[in-house]
Write an enzyme that holds these catalytic residues in place. Structure first.
Site, PDB file in Angstrom:
ATOM      1  N   ILE A 281      -1.968   8.972  -3.871  1.00 61.48           N
ATOM      2  CA  ILE A 281      -3.309   8.455  -3.603  1.00 61.48           C
ATOM      3  C   ILE A 281      -3.987   9.640  -2.850  1.00 61.48           C
ATOM      4  O   ILE A 281      -5.334   9.523  -2.675  1.00 61.48           O
ATOM      5  CB  ILE A 281      -3.415   7.192  -2.954  1.00 61.48           C
ATOM      6  CG1 ILE A 281      -2.556   7.156  -1.566  1.00 61.48           C
ATOM      7  CG2 ILE A 281      -2.978   6.104  -3.680  1.00 61.48           C
ATOM      8  CD1 ILE A 281      -3.395   7.316  -0.583  1.00 61.48           C
ATOM      9  N   ALA A 282      -3.174  10.654  -2.205  1.00 63.59           N
ATOM     10  CA  ALA A 282      -4.014  11.559  -1.546  1.00 63.59           C
ATOM     11  C   ALA A 282      -2.820  12.821  -1.495  1.00 63.59           C
ATOM     12  O   ALA A 282      -1.761  12.541  -1.385  1.00 63.59           O
ATOM     13  CB  ALA A 282      -4.241  11.290  -0.072  1.00 63.59           C
ATOM     14  N   ALA A 283      -3.501  14.234  -1.643  1.00 64.69           N
ATOM     15  CA  ALA A 283      -2.544  15.308  -1.288  1.00 64.69           C
ATOM     16  C   ALA A 283      -3.079  15.977  -0.202  1.00 64.69           C
ATOM     17  O   ALA A 283      -4.281  16.213  -0.285  1.00 64.69           O
ATOM     18  CB  ALA A 283      -2.636  16.009  -2.824  1.00 64.69           C
ATOM     19  N   LEU A 286       0.647  19.756   3.625  1.00 68.15           N
ATOM     20  CA  LEU A 286       2.077  19.804   3.712  1.00 68.15           C
ATOM     21  C   LEU A 286       2.850  18.656   2.844  1.00 68.15           C
ATOM     22  O   LEU A 286       4.044  18.715   2.521  1.00 68.15           O
ATOM     23  CB  LEU A 286       2.476  19.502   5.107  1.00 68.15           C
ATOM     24  CG  LEU A 286       1.751  20.858   6.344  1.00 68.15           C
ATOM     25  CD1 LEU A 286       2.306  20.281   7.536  1.00 68.15           C
ATOM     26  CD2 LEU A 286       2.324  21.987   5.770  1.00 68.15           C
ATOM     27  N   GLY A 287       2.075  17.621   2.446  1.00 67.38           N
ATOM     28  CA  GLY A 287       2.643  16.615   1.835  1.00 67.38           C
ATOM     29  C   GLY A 287       1.622  15.928   0.843  1.00 67.38           C
ATOM     30  O   GLY A 287       0.601  16.228   0.745  1.00 67.38           O
ATOM     31  N   VAL A 289       0.725  11.724  -0.348  1.00 71.48           N
ATOM     32  CA  VAL A 289       0.673  10.195   0.107  1.00 71.48           C
ATOM     33  C   VAL A 289       0.689   8.993  -1.090  1.00 71.48           C
ATOM     34  O   VAL A 289      -0.170   9.329  -1.914  1.00 71.48           O
ATOM     35  CB  VAL A 289      -0.531   9.787   1.218  1.00 71.48           C
ATOM     36  CG1 VAL A 289      -0.279   8.428   1.673  1.00 71.48           C
ATOM     37  CG2 VAL A 289      -0.225  10.818   2.291  1.00 71.48           C
ATOM     38  N   LYS A 303       4.368   9.189   3.229  1.00 72.77           N
ATOM     39  CA  LYS A 303       4.059  10.633   3.005  1.00 72.77           C
ATOM     40  C   LYS A 303       5.242  11.325   2.705  1.00 72.77           C
ATOM     41  O   LYS A 303       6.437  11.153   3.141  1.00 72.77           O
ATOM     42  CB  LYS A 303       3.436  10.949   4.315  1.00 72.77           C
ATOM     43  CG  LYS A 303       2.881  12.597   4.203  1.00 72.77           C
ATOM     44  CD  LYS A 303       1.684  12.727   5.203  1.00 72.77           C
ATOM     45  CE  LYS A 303       2.092  13.238   6.509  1.00 72.77           C
ATOM     46  NZ  LYS A 303       0.813  13.574   7.351  1.00 72.77           N
ATOM     47  N   ASP A 437      -7.259  16.539  14.885  1.00 73.56           N
ATOM     48  CA  ASP A 437      -7.517  16.595  13.643  1.00 73.56           C
ATOM     49  C   ASP A 437      -8.363  15.435  12.949  1.00 73.56           C
ATOM     50  O   ASP A 437      -8.045  14.836  11.987  1.00 73.56           O
ATOM     51  CB  ASP A 437      -6.334  16.865  12.736  1.00 73.56           C
ATOM     52  CG  ASP A 437      -6.863  17.449  11.189  1.00 73.56           C
ATOM     53  OD1 ASP A 437      -7.903  17.900  11.154  1.00 73.56           O
ATOM     54  OD2 ASP A 437      -5.977  17.687  10.238  1.00 73.56           O
TER      55      ASP A 437
HETATM   56  N1  LIG Z   1      -1.392   4.806   6.802  1.00 70.82           N
HETATM   57  C1  LIG Z   1      -2.307   5.151   6.115  1.00 70.82           C
HETATM   58  N2  LIG Z   1      -3.239   4.122   5.292  1.00 70.82           N
HETATM   59  C2  LIG Z   1      -3.868   4.502   4.225  1.00 70.82           C
HETATM   60  N3  LIG Z   1      -4.223   5.884   3.726  1.00 70.82           N
HETATM   61  C3  LIG Z   1      -3.514   6.688   4.430  1.00 70.82           C
HETATM   62  C4  LIG Z   1      -2.571   6.596   5.321  1.00 70.82           C
HETATM   63  N4  LIG Z   1      -2.096   7.465   5.607  1.00 70.82           N
HETATM   64  C5  LIG Z   1      -2.651   8.633   5.137  1.00 70.82           C
HETATM   65  N5  LIG Z   1      -3.444   8.046   4.224  1.00 70.82           N
HETATM   66  C6  LIG Z   1      -4.186   9.007   3.351  1.00 70.82           C
HETATM   67  O1  LIG Z   1      -3.635   9.952   2.867  1.00 70.82           O
HETATM   68  C7  LIG Z   1      -4.347  11.257   3.102  1.00 70.82           C
HETATM   69  C8  LIG Z   1      -3.328  12.249   3.652  1.00 70.82           C
HETATM   70  O2  LIG Z   1      -2.743  11.849   4.798  1.00 70.82           O
HETATM   71  P1  LIG Z   1      -2.298  12.854   5.948  1.00 70.82           P
HETATM   72  O3  LIG Z   1      -3.725  13.291   6.635  1.00 70.82           O
HETATM   73  O4  LIG Z   1      -1.401  12.106   6.845  1.00 70.82           O
HETATM   74  O5  LIG Z   1      -1.492  13.889   5.375  1.00 70.82           O
HETATM   75  P2  LIG Z   1      -1.510  15.518   6.008  1.00 70.82           P
HETATM   76  O6  LIG Z   1      -0.428  16.167   5.137  1.00 70.82           O
HETATM   77  O7  LIG Z   1      -1.154  15.545   7.343  1.00 70.82           O
HETATM   78  O8  LIG Z   1      -2.789  15.976   5.797  1.00 70.82           O
HETATM   79  P3  LIG Z   1      -3.454  17.466   6.559  1.00 70.82           P
HETATM   80  O9  LIG Z   1      -3.505  18.435   5.599  1.00 70.82           O
HETATM   81  O10 LIG Z   1      -4.671  16.809   6.908  1.00 70.82           O
HETATM   82  O11 LIG Z   1      -2.689  17.790   7.602  1.00 70.82           O
HETATM   83  C9  LIG Z   1      -5.273  10.565   4.291  1.00 70.82           C
HETATM   84  O12 LIG Z   1      -6.469  11.549   4.459  1.00 70.82           O
HETATM   85  C10 LIG Z   1      -5.544   9.318   4.206  1.00 70.82           C
HETATM   86  O13 LIG Z   1      -6.657   9.200   3.002  1.00 70.82           O
END
Ligand SMILES: Nc1ncnc2c1ncn2[C@@H]1O[C@H](COP(=O)(O)OP(=O)(O)OP(=O)(O)O)[C@@H](O)[C@H]1O
Length: 728
Positions: A281-283, A286-287, A289, A303, A437
């Site tokens: 649902i999101a990229a 580093l990872g 989700v 994640k 962040d």
């Molecule tokens: N607990 C959660 N519930 C719903 N959506 C979530 C949750 N955790 C993360 N997401 C969604 O996934 C996206 C990416 O997660 P996250 O920001 O933790 O990843 P990241 O790899 O740390 O990102 P970044 O590149 O910002 O460091 C978030 O912006 C959010 O939209």
């Protein structure tokens, strides 16, 4: 047999379900489950069918609440008066093997008042045991997650150097790739400069840079994300483009993500989840989700780290470090230690690679800030977490960046921003542990109007001294106290103590006198930040990294609010918090700042006290009795001798204003023809004071009465608090 059931044992959250009635002392086995119903006539609880004789009464305390009565609801009735206690009856707790706690209330027929007390105590014990068991389970799961992350990579420049010295071809290939991307960008900038088109092409180049960093992969995306938080290094066009690196990055194949989950958690996907989204649902950098449902029923966000990411960033950091060494050795205009800066950055990125660390951050964040009713911090599932897989409670919400969707849901974006500001201020200036962040993609609005924080990979800390210095600095700024502002730079650790701050004072004055013609509620945060930035560039300031992150948190929130209300001012929303802290905090730095503000040049400035009270009262947790406590304490203490003289002088002025001011006002209210009566036949005023003095007195009197009314109408005001001042 009549039984008076106990109260809902201590708290309404528990129900009592009588599970067994045995004629023998407790045997440990349940025969069948029975629900006891109220016999309203007698006002007691009794067994509905049959029974008789004495028995052991076993009660299961369970959540969620279940209530039973004739309407299907359980409404406890307590009748301690009618009940009697049976001598020789036993009470004890028995714990069943399946973890449910069974409470053996009594081997007697009737429960009396004392039994209710015992029941309540035992229930608390059961509850405590339950909590302790949950804590133990959590600790065990956390320890196991830590074990799974035992081999998480750690940044070690020496071992990177050993690793890549042996792979020159690989290094060369990557070097070329980076050189082509960044070299062509540098060439474009050079040409723009030569042709005088730097400004005209700013947007174009910002987009190019973002695309190039994305192509170069996670390390460079992280560098870009870092730059997007530095308004002191990048023009606004670049900041806006680089901010996009926090969202919408390329995904990696799901099959790889799923096999990573299985390897990391040592179980099949089916055994962990009853369902999981087929695609992320999101990229992120580093990872990516996924949304899933655990076999135990909870909906979670999973994640999963990008495959071979350590290998990719290791090579980049090796290259960047070699380059930094060259810069340190041969480029004289760069005075900072570039290798040290890079090492710090690389250490942070490596920490972000360990999701168990992120989970710890989330837990700490929840402990510190999760108690606010309007803030949500998702919990961690340690059983399903490792260095490459992070499982957290799923938050059903809309990203704050999707403002139209938020408005369509009927949610109030300004309220959400205000929640964000109040929570950020607490993070930055109270505990000093903050989400570094907080971009709009990491802030979610839930359907009940709460604000949820996600992504705890990057946390930062404000040193204690700086927290107080920032509060002081903002208050000095609002009150145009430029000398005090300049002094703050030592406490903020922007300047070493050898640097003379006196030349900074006129520069601050030159900039802010104009800007501050506006009231606090009109001050644009960005104008202030830009102004401070312009001043900072002229002096040998060394701005610590946390400072840029703090500014960014608040700028992000102001930016979000501006979308809905072009007149929104973050400082106006934040200032009540600063005023409250200044009025109530006994930290010596803040206490001195307050005294300096109120007793400038030997006289008391009532208008500043009035303003602080007006602002401070807007803060939801302002308590009137705490206000001025730091000053009162100081006044009464040995250090307060000098101040007491000022207070005595001021007290006389105030008494004069109150008594003579009342007389002046009274005299002025007398109709002209009658004034002669008061003046003994003369129309001249009996008050021997110049008109201007009389007016000043009336102004002071009105101000004091306003302040008194402000205090009286504040939460938790007790006039006794002022007694020590009156004594002085
Ligand atoms: N607990 C959660 N519930 C719903 N959506 C979530 C949750 N955790 C993360 N997401 C969604 O996934 C996206 C990416 O997660 P996250 O920001 O933790 O990843 P990241 O790899 O740390 O990102 P970044 O590149 O910002 O460091 C978030 O912006 C959010 O939209």
């Amino acid at each position: 047999m009549a039984l008076i059931a106990s109260s809902p044992i201590g708290t309404a959250h528990y129900s009592i379900r009588i599970l067994a009635l045995s004629h023998r002392p407790w045997s440990g086995t349940f025969v069948k489950s029975k629900v006891w119903k109220s016999n309203k006539k007698k006002g007691v609880w009794s067994q509905q069918q049959g029974g008789g004789g004495r028995g052991a009464l076993a009660v299961l305390v369970q959540e969620p609440p279940q209530r039973f009565d004739s309407d299907g609801k359980w409404q406890p009735q307590i009748d301690g008066e009618n009940g009697g206690s049976e001598n020789g009856s036993a009470t004890s707790i028995v714990t069943r093997d399946d973890g449910k706690r069974v409470y053996l209330v009594k081997t007697g027929a009737v429960l009396g008042k004392d039994d209710l007390k015992v029941a309540s105590i035992l229930t608390k014990q059961i509850e405590n045991r339950r909590k302790q068991a949950a804590i133990d389970d959590e600790a065990r799961a956390e320890a196991q997650a830590a074990l799974r992350a035992a081999n998480a990579p750690v940044y070690d420049p020496r071992s990177l150097s050993e690793r890549y010295r042996r792979q020159p071809l690989k290094v060369l290939r990557r070097m070329l790739q980076v050189a082509v991307e960044l070299g062509s960008f540098a060439a474009s900038i050079y040409l723009d400069q030569k042709r005088g088109q730097l400004q005209a092409n700013m947007w174009k180049r910002a987009v190019e840079l973002r695309e190039k960093l994305t192509r170069l992969g996670p390390t460079f995306v992280k560098v870009g994300q870092g730059l997007s938080t530095r308004p002191d290094l990048c023009p606004p066009e670049y900041l806006e483009e680089l901010t996009k690196l926090q969202d919408s990055l390329p995904t990696f194949p799901d099959i790889e993500a799923f096999s990573c989950i299985e390897n990391e958690l040592g179980a099949t996907l089916e055994s962990i989840y009853s369902e999981i989204s087929p695609s992320p649902i999101a990229a992120a950098s580093l990872g990516q989700v996924y949304k899933a449902r655990l076999q135990s029923g909870e909906v979670v966000a999973v994640k999963v780290q990008r495959p071979d990411i350590e290998e990719a960033i290791a090579l980049d950091f090796y290259l960047l470090r070699e380059l930094s060494q060259l810069v340190d050795n041969y480029v004289e205009i760069v005075s900072s230690n570039v290798v040290a800066l890079l090492d710090e950055f690389a250490t942070r990125v490596y920490q972000e690679l360990n999701y168990v660390q992120e989970a710890h951050n989330a837990v700490k964040f929840k402990q510190l800030y999760g108690d606010r009713p309007d803030v949500i911090v998702p919990g961690v599932f340690w059983n399903c977490t490792s260095s490459k897989v992070l499982t957290m409670v799923w938050i059903d919400g809309i990203k704050l960046s999707e403002q139209e969707a938020i408005e369509k849901r009927g949610l109030n974006i300004l309220q959400l921003v205000d929640t964000g500001i109040q929570c950020s201020l607490r993070q930055l200036l109270e505990h000093g542990y903050f989400h570094a962040d907080p971009h709009p993609g990491n802030l979610l609005a839930t359907s009940d109007g709460k604000l949820a924080f996600v992504d705890f990979g990057m946390m930062s800390e404000t040193p204690e001294q700086a927290r107080f210095a920032i509060i002081g600095h903002v208050v000095h700024l609002v009150n145009r106290d430029y000398e005090a502002m300049a002094q703050d730079y030592y406490a903020l650790d922007f300047l070493s103590s050898e640097v003379d701050v006196s030349p900074i004072v006129p520069v601050l004055k030159g900039f802010f006198d104009d800007v501050l013609n506006a009231t606090v509620s009109e001050l644009n945060f960005k104008t202030i930040v830009d102004g401070l930035g312009a001043v900072l560039y002229q002096f040998p300031f060394d701005v610590p990294p946390y400072y840029a992150l703090i500014l960014r948190s608040l700028t992000v929130l102001e930016g979000l609010a501006l979308y809905t209300d072009p007149n929104f001012k973050v400082l106006a929303a934040a200032y009540p918090y600063f005023a409250k802290r200044l009025l109530t905090d006994s930290n010596p730095y803040l206490r001195d700042a307050l005294i300096e503000l109120l007793f400038k040049d030997g006289s008391f400035r009532w208008n500043r006290l009035e303003n602080l009270l007006i602002q401070g009262r807007k803060s939801s947790d302002f308590v009137a009795n705490d206000a001025l406590q730091p000053v009162v304490k100081l006044l009464l203490g040995p250090e307060g001798a000098e101040l007491r003289i000022l207070v005595e002088k001021e007290a006389i002025r105030v008494m004069e204003a109150l008594i003579l001011g009342t007389a002046v006002e009274g005299y002025r209210a007398i109709p002209e023809p009658l004034k002669a009566l008061v003046g003994g036949g003369s129309n001249a005023s009996p008050i021997r004071m110049k008109e201007s003095e009389q007016s000043a007195m009336l102004v002071l009197r009105a101000q004091i009465l306003r302040i008194w009314s402000l205090l009286q109408n504040s939460k938790g005001f007790d006039p006794a608090m002022l007694e020590p001042i009156v004594e002085v």
